[in-house]
Motif scaffolding. Structure first.
Motif, PDB file in Angstrom:
ATOM      1  N   PRO A 293      35.140  33.003  38.025  1.00 53.51           N
ATOM      2  CA  PRO A 293      36.304  33.090  37.149  1.00 53.51           C
ATOM      3  C   PRO A 293      37.012  34.442  37.252  1.00 53.51           C
ATOM      4  O   PRO A 293      38.237  34.507  37.253  1.00 53.51           O
ATOM      5  N   VAL A 294      36.219  35.523  37.345  1.00 52.18           N
ATOM      6  CA  VAL A 294      36.820  36.854  37.464  1.00 52.18           C
ATOM      7  C   VAL A 294      37.620  36.940  38.765  1.00 52.18           C
ATOM      8  O   VAL A 294      38.745  37.441  38.796  1.00 52.18           O
ATOM      9  N   ALA A 295      37.031  36.412  39.863  1.00 52.73           N
ATOM     10  CA  ALA A 295      37.723  36.441  41.155  1.00 52.73           C
ATOM     11  C   ALA A 295      39.014  35.641  41.084  1.00 52.73           C
ATOM     12  O   ALA A 295      40.055  36.067  41.606  1.00 52.73           O
ATOM     13  N   ALA A 296      38.969  34.492  40.406  1.00 48.96           N
ATOM     14  CA  ALA A 296      40.166  33.656  40.312  1.00 48.96           C
ATOM     15  C   ALA A 296      41.260  34.384  39.532  1.00 48.96           C
ATOM     16  O   ALA A 296      42.443  34.337  39.896  1.00 48.96           O
ATOM     17  N   ALA A 297      40.866  35.097  38.467  1.00 49.04           N
ATOM     18  CA  ALA A 297      41.851  35.835  37.677  1.00 49.04           C
ATOM     19  C   ALA A 297      42.453  36.963  38.493  1.00 49.04           C
ATOM     20  O   ALA A 297      43.676  37.171  38.512  1.00 49.04           O
ATOM     21  N   LEU A 298      41.601  37.688  39.214  1.00 50.68           N
ATOM     22  CA  LEU A 298      42.091  38.806  40.035  1.00 50.68           C
ATOM     23  C   LEU A 298      43.016  38.310  41.141  1.00 50.68           C
ATOM     24  O   LEU A 298      43.982  38.971  41.498  1.00 50.68           O
ATOM     25  N   ALA A 299      42.687  37.117  41.676  1.00 52.53           N
ATOM     26  CA  ALA A 299      43.503  36.577  42.766  1.00 52.53           C
ATOM     27  C   ALA A 299      44.915  36.274  42.297  1.00 52.53           C
ATOM     28  O   ALA A 299      45.842  36.171  43.104  1.00 52.53           O
ATOM     29  N   ALA A 300      45.090  36.143  40.979  1.00 49.50           N
ATOM     30  CA  ALA A 300      46.418  35.822  40.456  1.00 49.50           C
ATOM     31  C   ALA A 300      47.278  37.079  40.288  1.00 49.50           C
ATOM     32  O   ALA A 300      48.492  36.979  40.090  1.00 49.50           O
ATOM     33  N   VAL A 301      46.630  38.268  40.369  1.00 51.39           N
ATOM     34  CA  VAL A 301      47.364  39.511  40.093  1.00 51.39           C
ATOM     35  C   VAL A 301      48.580  39.709  41.011  1.00 51.39           C
ATOM     36  O   VAL A 301      49.683  39.959  40.522  1.00 51.39           O
ATOM     37  N   PRO A 302      48.439  39.594  42.343  1.00 50.99           N
ATOM     38  CA  PRO A 302      49.599  39.882  43.205  1.00 50.99           C
ATOM     39  C   PRO A 302      50.825  39.063  42.843  1.00 50.99           C
ATOM     40  O   PRO A 302      51.926  39.620  42.711  1.00 50.99           O
ATOM     41  N   GLN A 303      50.616  37.762  42.652  1.00 50.48           N
ATOM     42  CA  GLN A 303      51.765  36.922  42.358  1.00 50.48           C
ATOM     43  C   GLN A 303      52.369  37.273  40.992  1.00 50.48           C
ATOM     44  O   GLN A 303      53.592  37.294  40.830  1.00 50.48           O
ATOM     45  N   ALA A 304      51.499  37.559  40.031  1.00 50.66           N
ATOM     46  CA  ALA A 304      51.977  37.912  38.702  1.00 50.66           C
ATOM     47  C   ALA A 304      52.818  39.183  38.756  1.00 50.66           C
ATOM     48  O   ALA A 304      53.801  39.330  38.032  1.00 50.66           O
ATOM     49  N   LEU A 305      52.439  40.115  39.636  1.00 51.66           N
ATOM     50  CA  LEU A 305      53.186  41.368  39.765  1.00 51.66           C
ATOM     51  C   LEU A 305      54.493  41.162  40.516  1.00 51.66           C
ATOM     52  O   LEU A 305      55.532  41.704  40.147  1.00 51.66           O
TER      53      LEU A 305
END
Lengths: 191, 540
Positions: B149-161
């Protein structure tokens, strides 16, 4: 006596004598020896066609003994026998020490006889080849050595600083003395 | 003959039909997954919020359970299934110009989960059996459950930025909040759903067959008491207006996890979740729900990690004890070996003489009175028998002993077959070999176990002689790996009673490895010899 000569070396006198008797019954002039060192001391005056030796012996083991016999006589066949067979020793005995076979104790008689028979045949062929090249002159020996390596007359002449004609003469002499019928048979003599 | 053809099917015709079967099973799994994904998605809707992912997302648990069970190579098929469901339910629309990003957003968590599972499994196989408690089952699964779950959340960071407009969240603070909510939802979903799901699947598929043990009453009472106190203190804190504080329950759950392992921890977690989730469903403001779920996620992660760690330590302790026993047995075996080799040597020396002389005596006694000739023949026969025995004994024993290491059954079989194939074919005996599950790993000395298996194969081949067939198969039976050697005699060739030494040596070796060797002879003379060895677990 024309029977092929076989020496049996084992530090167990009963076994050595037993194997020697077995070989004698099959037409070999076999003698048992308990001490390999003692045999080495008299080997010059009592050479054999084949030596059957134990591997694990007191002071001098079978492999070291084989090396020393070979240094005196490179026309003797060697058969190893052991009560401690290992794969490593089996490979070494054939590759490094030129053994003809590596027999496990208790000995398989048929295999022992086959090995000794083959060893004697090999030894005789090798001795014959030796005898045929024995009375070459030193120069003829040089020519012979180069020829059997596959060098043509011209190269032999260059290497030895002779004229091709002289090499041709030596070659004819070598063939005549060894009774060989061409290069292939000459090469066979070195095998 | 029926078993003949069966085994032939096993070894020869199997590959194609087995591949087809595998594909069919995979397709069925994925279809089930699609259904489960839809259902759990619906379930999660109650805890959703505007701009948020759901704060309790059981679909993630389903996803991790499947990935853990079938391996990371299913990442792409699972991603496609989820994408198809999302498209069908309208969660992802491909009519906007940004559709590639929307599609990627839908499959990204699956990829993050797949990568996490792959990385942990990779570490696991690299350290097989010697990673300490952190890499002893069930810790790897617990780590995957928390890290995915942590990896999935982190993977969303680039797109969110880069494209904040897509999710409608523009400031960084809101983005961090959103990603936290996402991680919390997934963590709760994974840790509450995946463990029981995997457990149930393992039970149903027969992979896990150890009998269910009722918890000890004292431990149960202790856990119930600790949890009740934790809940009471939490309720008390809420009553004096300090809000819903997770700390008292957190301590209680951690205690339960360490004391009674992950089954106890998970049961307690379920209870806590059953109290919290109905409260947080629907009629709650989003910040309050986030607050509550953050507390719940903290409790769940701590409890499950504590429980798994306790189980892993217990397991590591057992493995260590077994290794010690093995080493002790190996020492004994080594001494025994050295002695028997020395005895064989001592015997073979005089026996060589005896054997030669006995044959000679036999041959030269032909013309003696019949009684003497018979005696000589008997002496020769017995000496020959004794010589054969010594040669065979030497072959059965006399190798070096190595350290016990994790040993895949497939590798053991490979090394044994390399030896056995030429030997059996020289004896005119056929050899059929079943396929091996690469996951079967035991703790053992390869040379020793190879010797044991080799002895059984030799015995089987010897029992029926030329024209017969020997079958070797490996399987998982509960917590054991089994290796079965089966001989099929040709119909006209009744089995010969084999020499017991090979079996004795094999049994000594197998028992020294904490295993068993069973031999069953049926009336037709078929012998089924089965070695069972305890598996070292790499799964929860």
């Amino acid at each position: 006596m024309n029977d092929p000569i076989v020496h049996v070396v084992d530090d167990d006198p009963d076994l050595g004598a037993s194997v020697a008797r077995l070989l004698r019954r099959h037409g070999f002039a076999a003698e048992p020896f308990v001490d390999p060192a003692a045999l080495l001391a008299v080997y010059d005056i009592a050479p054999a066609h084949c030596i059957v030796t134990d591997v694990m012996m007191g002071d001098l083991d079978g492999f070291a003994f084989a090396d020393r016999v070979r240094a005196i006589d490179d026309g003797v066949a060697i058969v190893f026998m052991t009560a401690w067979p290992t794969t490593a020793n089996a490979v070494d005995s054939v590759r490094r020490y030129g053994g003809l076979d590596y027999l496990e104790k208790p000995i398989d008689e048929d295999r022992l006889l086959a090995a000794v028979t083959e060893g004697v045949a090999w030894s005789k062929a090798r001795r014959t080849a030796h005898a045929r090249t024995a009375n070459l002159t030193p120069r003829e020996r040089q020519v012979f050595d180069l020829l059997v390596q596959g060098h043509p007359n011209k190269v032999v002449a260059d290497r030895l600083g002779l004229s091709p004609k002289t090499v041709e003469d030596h070659r004819a002499a070598v063939l005549a003395k060894t009774g060989a019928n061409g290069l292939a048979q000459l090469i066979a003599l070195t095998k | 003959m029926a078993s003949h053809s069966l085994d032939h099917a096993l070894s020869r015709q199997a590959p194609t039909s087995r591949t087809a079967e595998r594909y069919a099973r995979a397709a069925m799994l994925l279809a089930l997954y699609a259904l489960g994904f839809v259902l759990t998605h619906r379930l999660a809707a109650a805890w959703g919020g505007h701009g948020y992912y759901s704060l309790w997302f059981p679909a993630a648990g389903l996803r991790l359970a499947l990935l853990w069970r079938v391996g990371a190579r299913f990442t792409l098929p699972i991603a496609l299934v989820e994408l198809a469901v999302d498209l069908a339910t309208g969660a992802v629309v491909v009519t906007t110009p940004d559709w590639p990003l929307a599609v990627f957003g839908a499959v990204r968590p699956v990829i993050a989960y797949g990568v996490t599972v792959f990385a942990i499994r990779q570490q696991l196989s690299r350290r097989a059996g010697r990673g300490g408690a952190l890499f002893t089952a069930p810790m790897p699964f617990a780590l995957a459950s928390v890290l995915a779950p942590v990896a999935a959340a982190l993977a969303a960071v680039p797109q969110a930025l880069l494209r904040p407009d897509l999710t409608g969240i523009t400031d960084v603070q809101a983005m961090v909040l959103s990603l936290n909510a996402f991680a919390i939802g997934d963590l709760l979903g994974v840790l509450l759903v995946a463990p029981p799901l995997l457990w149930a699947v393992d039970r149903l598929s027969g992979r896990q067959r150890a009998p269910l043990r009722a918890p000890r009453m004292a431990l149960l009472m202790e856990a119930a008491g600790v949890l009740a106190v934790g809940l009471a203190i939490g309720a008390g804190l809420a009553w004096i207006d300090l809000g819903l504080q997770p700390a008292p329950v957190l301590v209680a759950i951690a205690w339960i996890g360490l004391r009674s392992g992950r089954v106890g921890a998970w049961s307690a977690l379920l209870l806590v979740a059953a109290i919290v989730l109905p409260i947080s469903a629907n009629d709650m403001t989003t910040p309050a729900r986030l607050q509550l779920h953050l507390g719940l996620a903290t409790i769940v992660v701590t409890g499950y990690l504590a429980g798994s760690f306790a189980d892993a330590q217990a397991r590591a302790r057992d493995d260590l004890a077994r290794r010690d026993r093995l080493l002790f047995q190996a020492e004994r075996l080594k001494t025994l070996r050295a002695m028997s080799v020395a005895v064989i040597h001592e015997i073979s020396q005089p026996l060589s003489t005896l054997s030669i002389e006995a044959r000679h005596l036999h041959e030269s006694a032909r013309d003696t009175p019949p009684e003497v000739a018979a005696t000589a023949a008997l002496i020769h026969a017995k000496a020959t028998q004794l010589s054969d025995l010594v040669r065979r004994l030497r072959r059965y024993g006399g190798r070096a002993v190595d350290e016990p290491t994790p040993l895949p059954i497939s590798i053991l079989m490979e090394s044994v077959l390399a030896l056995a194939r030429p030997e059996l074919s020289a004896a005119g005996v056929g050899l059929a070999v079943g396929t091996v599950d690469g996951d079967l790993v035991v703790l053992g000395q390869e040379v020793e176990l190879a010797q044991a298996l080799m002895n059984l194969l030799r015995n089987a081949a010897q029992a029926c002689g030329a024209g017969s067939e020997v079958t070797l198969t490996a399987a998982r039976e509960g917590t054991n790996a089994t290796l079965t050697v089966l001989n099929h005699c040709a119909p006209d060739q009744p089995p010969q009673p084999g020499m017991g030494v090979g079996t004795l040596v094999a049994r000594a070796i197998v028992e020294a490895h904490g295993g068993t060797l069973a031999r069953i002879t049926d009336p037709a003379g078929t012998v089924r010899a089965t070695i069972a060895l305890p598996l070292i677990g790499d799964r929860p």
